[in-house]
Design a protein around this motif. Structure first.
Motif, PDB file in Angstrom:
ATOM      1  N   ASP A   2      20.997 -56.915 -17.435  1.00 16.71           N
ATOM      2  CA  ASP A   2      21.673 -56.030 -18.388  1.00 16.71           C
ATOM      3  C   ASP A   2      23.172 -56.090 -18.175  1.00 16.71           C
ATOM      4  N   ARG A   3      23.910 -56.024 -19.279  1.00 17.08           N
ATOM      5  CA  ARG A   3      25.367 -56.032 -19.217  1.00 17.08           C
ATOM      6  C   ARG A   3      25.864 -54.609 -19.406  1.00 17.08           C
ATOM      7  N   ASN A   4      26.059 -53.901 -18.313  1.00 15.12           N
ATOM      8  CA  ASN A   4      26.517 -52.518 -18.340  1.00 15.12           C
ATOM      9  C   ASN A   4      27.813 -52.335 -17.572  1.00 15.12           C
ATOM     10  N   LEU A   5      28.578 -53.401 -17.428  1.00 19.55           N
ATOM     11  CA  LEU A   5      29.793 -53.317 -16.632  1.00 19.55           C
ATOM     12  C   LEU A   5      30.752 -52.251 -17.161  1.00 19.55           C
ATOM     13  N   SER A   6      30.913 -52.160 -18.475  1.00 16.76           N
ATOM     14  CA  SER A   6      31.846 -51.169 -19.024  1.00 16.76           C
ATOM     15  C   SER A   6      31.413 -49.759 -18.634  1.00 16.76           C
ATOM     16  N   PHE A   7      30.132 -49.475 -18.721  1.00 14.16           N
ATOM     17  CA  PHE A   7      29.630 -48.160 -18.337  1.00 14.16           C
ATOM     18  C   PHE A   7      29.756 -47.945 -16.830  1.00 14.16           C
ATOM     19  N   ASP A   8      29.359 -48.948 -16.056  1.00 14.37           N
ATOM     20  CA  ASP A   8      29.437 -48.829 -14.599  1.00 14.37           C
ATOM     21  C   ASP A   8      30.874 -48.622 -14.127  1.00 14.37           C
ATOM     22  N   LEU A   9      31.824 -49.332 -14.733  1.00 12.60           N
ATOM     23  CA  LEU A   9      33.226 -49.140 -14.357  1.00 12.60           C
ATOM     24  C   LEU A   9      33.699 -47.727 -14.675  1.00 12.60           C
ATOM     25  N   HIS A  10      33.281 -47.217 -15.822  1.00 18.74           N
ATOM     26  CA  HIS A  10      33.648 -45.843 -16.183  1.00 18.74           C
ATOM     27  C   HIS A  10      33.077 -44.851 -15.170  1.00 18.74           C
ATOM     28  N   VAL A  11      31.809 -44.978 -14.862  1.00 18.57           N
ATOM     29  CA  VAL A  11      31.162 -44.064 -13.920  1.00 18.57           C
ATOM     30  C   VAL A  11      31.821 -44.166 -12.540  1.00 18.57           C
ATOM     31  N   LEU A  12      32.060 -45.392 -12.071  1.00 16.74           N
ATOM     32  CA  LEU A  12      32.694 -45.597 -10.770  1.00 16.74           C
ATOM     33  C   LEU A  12      34.070 -44.947 -10.733  1.00 16.74           C
ATOM     34  N   THR A  13      34.872 -45.183 -11.751  1.00 21.69           N
ATOM     35  CA  THR A  13      36.223 -44.624 -11.792  1.00 21.69           C
ATOM     36  C   THR A  13      36.183 -43.096 -11.839  1.00 21.69           C
ATOM     37  N   ALA A  14      35.324 -42.548 -12.679  1.00 17.67           N
ATOM     38  CA  ALA A  14      35.228 -41.088 -12.791  1.00 17.67           C
ATOM     39  C   ALA A  14      34.789 -40.464 -11.470  1.00 17.67           C
ATOM     40  N   ARG A  15      33.804 -41.072 -10.813  1.00 16.57           N
ATOM     41  CA  ARG A  15      33.326 -40.520  -9.539  1.00 16.57           C
ATOM     42  C   ARG A  15      34.371 -40.663  -8.441  1.00 16.57           C
ATOM     43  N   LEU A  16      35.062 -41.794  -8.413  1.00 18.37           N
ATOM     44  CA  LEU A  16      36.137 -41.962  -7.432  1.00 18.37           C
ATOM     45  C   LEU A  16      37.265 -40.959  -7.666  1.00 18.37           C
ATOM     46  N   ASP A  17      37.614 -40.737  -8.934  1.00 20.39           N
ATOM     47  CA  ASP A  17      38.645 -39.752  -9.258  1.00 20.39           C
ATOM     48  C   ASP A  17      38.243 -38.353  -8.802  1.00 20.39           C
ATOM     49  N   ARG A  18      37.003 -37.966  -9.068  1.00 22.95           N
ATOM     50  CA  ARG A  18      36.533 -36.637  -8.646  1.00 22.95           C
ATOM     51  C   ARG A  18      36.508 -36.513  -7.125  1.00 22.95           C
TER      52      ARG A  18
END
Length: 145
Positions: A2-18
């Motif tokens: 599955d190609r979910n890189l855009s979603f995974d990058l968003h989730v990773l960035t949001a979680r790192l920011d929090r």
């Protein structure tokens, strides 16, 4: 695959920011967004509120409020632009420089540990991230012309 890189990058960035926000508030009594503003002022040198707003992706009134708080806390110096007008020039105070340097050291160590724990070689991850950022910058410049 599955190609979910855009979603995974968003989730990773949001979680790192929090996570960064929780750590900074607990250990340094500053939010992550304010720390980012201080870091950008330090990296950009004496900047304007407009430039800072562009880098942070927020409005100038939002940056104006944030810079007023940071100035009141003794972390940021806000002065009228020597060229006149309503522009404000920004620079870090010594206290602001100390905070940025202290936080950056601790954050880099924590991020390195997280990357190592994931099994991804830190240097390799850093190089790929830098390449992605450079490609994005070139792509954005090509779109604006």
């Amino acid at each position: 695959m599955d190609r979910n890189l855009s979603f995974d990058l968003h989730v990773l960035t949001a979680r790192l920011d929090r996570a960064a926000d929780r750590i900074l508030r607990a250990e340094h009594q500053v939010s992550y967004s304010r720390f980012l503003a201080l870091t950008l002022v330090g990296k950009l040198g004496a900047s304007t509120q407009r430039t800072l707003a562009d880098y942070l992706g927020v409005t100038e009134p939002s940056v104006s409020r944030m810079t007023a708080v940071l100035a009141a806390e003794g972390l940021l110096d806000v002065q009228p632009d020597p060229d006149g007008g309503r522009k404000r020039r920004l620079s870090l105070t010594d206290k602001g420089k100390e905070l940025v340097a202290s936080v950056q050291r601790g954050f880099e160590d924590r991020l390195a540990a997280l990357v190592a724990h994931s099994g991804v070689p830190y240097q390799e991850y850093a190089e790929h991230t830098a390449r992605l950022l450079q490609a994005l910058e070139r792509w954005e410049q090509g779109k604006s012309t």
